[in-house]
Motif scaffolding. Sequence first.
Motif, mmCIF file in Angstrom:
data_model
loop_
_atom_site.group_PDB
_atom_site.id
_atom_site.type_symbol
_atom_site.label_atom_id
_atom_site.label_comp_id
_atom_site.label_asym_id
_atom_site.label_seq_id
_atom_site.Cartn_x
_atom_site.Cartn_y
_atom_site.Cartn_z
ATOM 1 N N ARG A 90 0.820 -1.223 0.000
ATOM 2 C CA ARG A 90 0.000 0.000 0.000
ATOM 3 C C ARG A 90 0.847 1.262 0.000
ATOM 4 O O ARG A 90 0.409 2.314 -0.454
ATOM 5 C CB ARG A 90 -0.924 0.012 1.216
ATOM 6 N N THR A 91 2.064 1.160 0.514
ATOM 7 C CA THR A 91 2.863 2.375 0.688
ATOM 8 C C THR A 91 4.002 2.537 -0.311
ATOM 9 O O THR A 91 4.487 3.647 -0.518
ATOM 10 C CB THR A 91 3.462 2.400 2.107
ATOM 11 N N ILE A 92 4.439 1.452 -0.937
ATOM 12 C CA ILE A 92 5.569 1.552 -1.864
ATOM 13 C C ILE A 92 5.150 2.297 -3.131
ATOM 14 O O ILE A 92 4.039 2.125 -3.640
ATOM 15 C CB ILE A 92 6.132 0.160 -2.200
ATOM 16 N N ARG A 93 6.012 3.162 -3.623
ATOM 17 C CA ARG A 93 5.716 3.954 -4.817
ATOM 18 C C ARG A 93 6.949 4.014 -5.714
ATOM 19 O O ARG A 93 8.074 4.102 -5.236
ATOM 20 C CB ARG A 93 5.297 5.390 -4.441
ATOM 21 N N PHE A 94 6.701 3.980 -7.027
ATOM 22 C CA PHE A 94 7.796 4.075 -7.991
ATOM 23 C C PHE A 94 7.597 5.290 -8.909
ATOM 24 O O PHE A 94 8.208 5.390 -9.957
ATOM 25 C CB PHE A 94 7.860 2.816 -8.857
ATOM 26 N N ASP A 95 6.755 6.206 -8.501
ATOM 27 C CA ASP A 95 6.394 7.311 -9.381
ATOM 28 C C ASP A 95 6.225 8.576 -8.552
ATOM 29 O O ASP A 95 5.823 8.522 -7.379
ATOM 30 C CB ASP A 95 5.092 6.973 -10.113
ATOM 31 N N ASP A 96 6.525 9.703 -9.153
ATOM 32 C CA ASP A 96 6.366 11.001 -8.492
ATOM 33 C C ASP A 96 4.909 11.435 -8.591
ATOM 34 O O ASP A 96 4.437 11.844 -9.656
ATOM 35 C CB ASP A 96 7.275 12.039 -9.150
ATOM 36 N N ILE A 97 4.201 11.361 -7.488
ATOM 37 C CA ILE A 97 2.776 11.682 -7.501
ATOM 38 C C ILE A 97 2.523 13.162 -7.765
ATOM 39 O O ILE A 97 1.446 13.555 -8.233
ATOM 40 C CB ILE A 97 2.127 11.248 -6.162
ATOM 41 N N ASN A 98 3.506 14.001 -7.495
ATOM 42 C CA ASN A 98 3.339 15.440 -7.678
ATOM 43 C C ASN A 98 3.231 15.833 -9.156
ATOM 44 O O ASN A 98 2.606 16.839 -9.484
ATOM 45 C CB ASN A 98 4.499 16.194 -7.032
ATOM 46 N N ARG A 128 2.386 13.406 -11.600
ATOM 47 C CA ARG A 128 1.663 12.353 -12.309
ATOM 48 C C ARG A 128 0.456 12.890 -13.073
ATOM 49 O O ARG A 128 0.217 12.505 -14.213
ATOM 50 C CB ARG A 128 1.205 11.274 -11.341
ATOM 51 N N PRO A 151 1.870 6.497 -14.641
ATOM 52 C CA PRO A 151 2.298 6.084 -13.301
ATOM 53 C C PRO A 151 3.374 4.997 -13.296
ATOM 54 O O PRO A 151 4.138 4.890 -12.336
ATOM 55 C CB PRO A 151 0.999 5.570 -12.658
ATOM 56 N N THR A 152 3.439 4.181 -14.332
ATOM 57 C CA THR A 152 4.414 3.084 -14.345
ATOM 58 C C THR A 152 5.413 3.192 -15.498
ATOM 59 O O THR A 152 6.232 2.294 -15.677
ATOM 60 C CB THR A 152 3.691 1.728 -14.458
#
Length: 224
Positions: free
Chosen positions: A11-19, A21, A32-33
Amino acid sequence: MSHNRFLLLMRTIRFDDINSRSERSKYDNIAPTRELFESFIAKCRANYQVGENVTIDEMLESFRERCKFRMYIANKPVKYGIKVYALCDSKNFYTSILEIYPGKQPNGAHKYDNTASAVGKRLSQDTLNTGRTITADNYFTSIPLADEMTLRKNNREIPPFFLDIKQRPKPSSIFGFHKSKVLVSYVQNKKNKKNVLMISTLHNDDQIDPTTRTNAKPEIITFL
């Protein structure tokens, strides 16, 4: 690792800059990927060189979450998912190149032709003119795409008498030759009335594989 711990990390791991996206998603459905996926493919291509025989095919990866390019294909074992094209080594099944079908992309750098011919050319860009044989199923119907492939029966380039199997003896094969290409139509027996059509630029004769005995299959079909 406990099950709950694994779910927490997922749930917490991210591989993308949400700011950034939302801005990138205006021009790319798989924003996102994108960076992670392309980095993975670059490593696949850099760390192994495929052998003399490779295959191009499509697969449906199971996925039921919200996604604008998720597909439903009734005749697949997994009916809902994301379609992925792949080029793999025929001997050890190593995946060299993958491409996600993103649906209709917005105008921008990632909008490209998604026809079978165009996809095949992109997947085989590192393989063409290297002496390798590319085999593909009937989705990829363009002759220049590969050294060997199966054709759809409604391909207008196939002469009509290659398709009429009612009066033909079984098993039997019909060969057609044109410059560097060989087209074969093969019917196995009376019980199995399927007409197998293949075209090859690797072969140049009408040889029958003796190991198939009474089935008398052409070597073009049994090659791989």
